[in-house]
Design an enzyme around this catalytic site. Structure first.
Site, short mmCIF file in Angstrom:
data_model
loop_
_atom_site.label_atom_id
_atom_site.label_comp_id
_atom_site.label_asym_id
_atom_site.label_seq_id
_atom_site.Cartn_x
_atom_site.Cartn_y
_atom_site.Cartn_z
N LYS A 41 0.83 -1.22 0.00
CA LYS A 41 0.00 0.00 0.00
C LYS A 41 0.86 1.26 0.00
O LYS A 41 0.41 2.31 -0.44
CB LYS A 41 -0.93 -0.01 1.22
CG LYS A 41 -0.20 0.15 2.55
CD LYS A 41 -1.12 -0.05 3.75
CE LYS A 41 -0.34 0.21 5.03
NZ LYS A 41 -0.99 -0.34 6.22
N ARG A 137 -6.15 0.19 17.83
CA ARG A 137 -6.78 0.30 16.52
C ARG A 137 -7.66 -0.94 16.39
O ARG A 137 -8.53 -1.12 17.23
CB ARG A 137 -5.71 0.42 15.39
CG ARG A 137 -6.29 1.10 14.14
CD ARG A 137 -5.25 1.32 13.05
NE ARG A 137 -4.85 0.06 12.41
CZ ARG A 137 -3.97 -0.02 11.39
NH1 ARG A 137 -3.40 1.08 10.93
NH2 ARG A 137 -3.66 -1.18 10.86
#
Ligand SMILES: *Cc1c(COP(=O)(O)O)cnc(C)c1O
Length: 366
Positions: A41, A137
């Site tokens: 990514k 997260r």
């Protein structure tokens, strides 16, 4: 993504250096019986660069975004299984099942819906359950909840295969990998294995920040997969840049569109800058400044691009302009010149997705 047909600004990837970085880090991971998922990514899964991963020793090619999975499938990337590393949206499950071989997951509702989608597509989809060990997260918070989910997958969600467990650290909460949190992941894996009566293929102990422990030989034995982005692309991370890694895989080039002497403190009544921020300016007298045709829209934060030429200093930036002090090298810089920069991970992700930045590669011929 390739909308800029002019030479600059441009982001160049040295494929040979990247290939050497991947080989060096994979070899060291293998020394600790750890496999690598190559996370792409950081450069928006640009095809020529993904090919380097496809030829390398990574076990998976991983990204956070469906559009990147699709472009890789369309480009015919097929030699490695594809992993989705952002826990999926309920609304994208059709693509998750169609385009990825394995996904990271942390919610039983989404797992049930993924199973239903896999049933429709007549597939068995692999999942890795994420555990939150303090970074706050994604991930299950209570181990019992993760074990319950594992049992349901194993016994009832017939179109899912529970391939392992994983953790993400250092992203939101800045929590470092330690023996303590790695051991917690290993013991969760053991609890799940006991509950389902078989062993798990993967115990994934984090991302680039877990390389330091791995290189130091202190990863617990059962951790056998890391998901590595930055460490391969930029030659290290945070407090660990080993000397066997290249730190200059990527080069940003930007063209000088003005170069002249100006005061270093703005003249007039000061309000806010282009982004509504109040700023302070040091008065260093009259100095030579170069203006570059690249800006925040391309790279995010000007602190994340680092001039390669000694004596060049980034002063600031607006959306489309970057202002650098070149007083100490003023004989060497004029309009039309091109300055080179190292990039940090923060700027790399923006540069790779900016339509105004030309993407090029170098090397890569076998
Ligand atoms: C981005 C990401 C990674 C890779 O992180 P690096 O720090 O670039 O190695 C790994 N796992 C997950 C879940 C991610 O979102």
């Amino acid at each position: 993504m390739q909308k800029n047909r002019n030479p600059y600004p441009c982001l160049e990837c040295d494929l040979d250096k990247l290939s050497e970085n991947l080989a060096a880090l994979i070899e060291r991971c293998h020394d600790s019986d750890i496999e690598v998922a190559g996370v792409v990514k950081g450069f928006a899964a640009q095809e020529e660069i993904v090919r380097v991963y496809e030829r390398s020793g990574v076990k998976f090619i991983a990204t956070s975004r469906i559009d990147q999975l699709r472009s890789m499938r369309e480009a015919g990337i097929s030699k490695k299984p594809l992993m989705l590393i952002r826990i999926p949206m309920l609304s994208e499950l059709e693509d998750v099942v169609a385009l990825s071989d394995v996904s990271l997951q942390s919610d039983i509702t989404v797992l049930r819906a993924t199973n239903e989608e896999a049933r429709k597509q007549n597939k068995i989809h692999d999942v890795i359950l994420m555990m939150d060990l303090g970074d706050l997260r994604e991930g299950f918070w209570f181990a019992e909840e993760a074990v319950e989910a594992a049992l349901e997958i194993e016994n009832e969600l017939k179109n899912l295969h529970l391939a392992g467990v994983g953790v993400n650290l250092s992203c939101y909460g800045s929590v470092k990998p330690t023996r303590r949190n790695m051991q917690a992941l290993v013991s969760l894996a053991a609890d799940i294995e006991k509950a389902i009566g078989r062993s798990l293929e993967w115990v994934s102990g984090g991302a680039s920040t877990s390389m330091k422990m791995t290189l130091g030989g202190s990863m617990p034995y059962r951790i056998n997969l890391l998901r590595i982005g930055e460490f391969a692309l930029l030659g290290g991370t945070y407090d660990c840049y080993p000397d066997f890694m290249h730190r200059d895989v990527f080069t940003l080039r930007a063209e000088v569109i003005e170069c002249r002497d100006k005061p270093s403190h703005p003249i007039g009544e000061l309000g806010v800058d282009a982004f509504g921020k109040t700023r302070t300016y040091e008065d260093r007298g009259i100095r030579r400044r170069a203006l570059l045709a690249v800006g925040r829209v391309d790279y995010g934060d000007p602190a994340d691009i680092i001039p390669r030429m000694k004596g060049v200093e980034v002063l600031g930036a607006s959306s489309d302009h970057t202002i650098v002090d070149v007083e100490d090298v003023k004989d060497q810089i004029k309009v039309g010149d091109v300055l080179e920069f190292d990039v940090s991970y923060g700027s790399l992700v923006y540069l790779s997705s900016s339509a105004g930045v030309r993407k090029t590669t170098k090397g890569g011929k076998l």
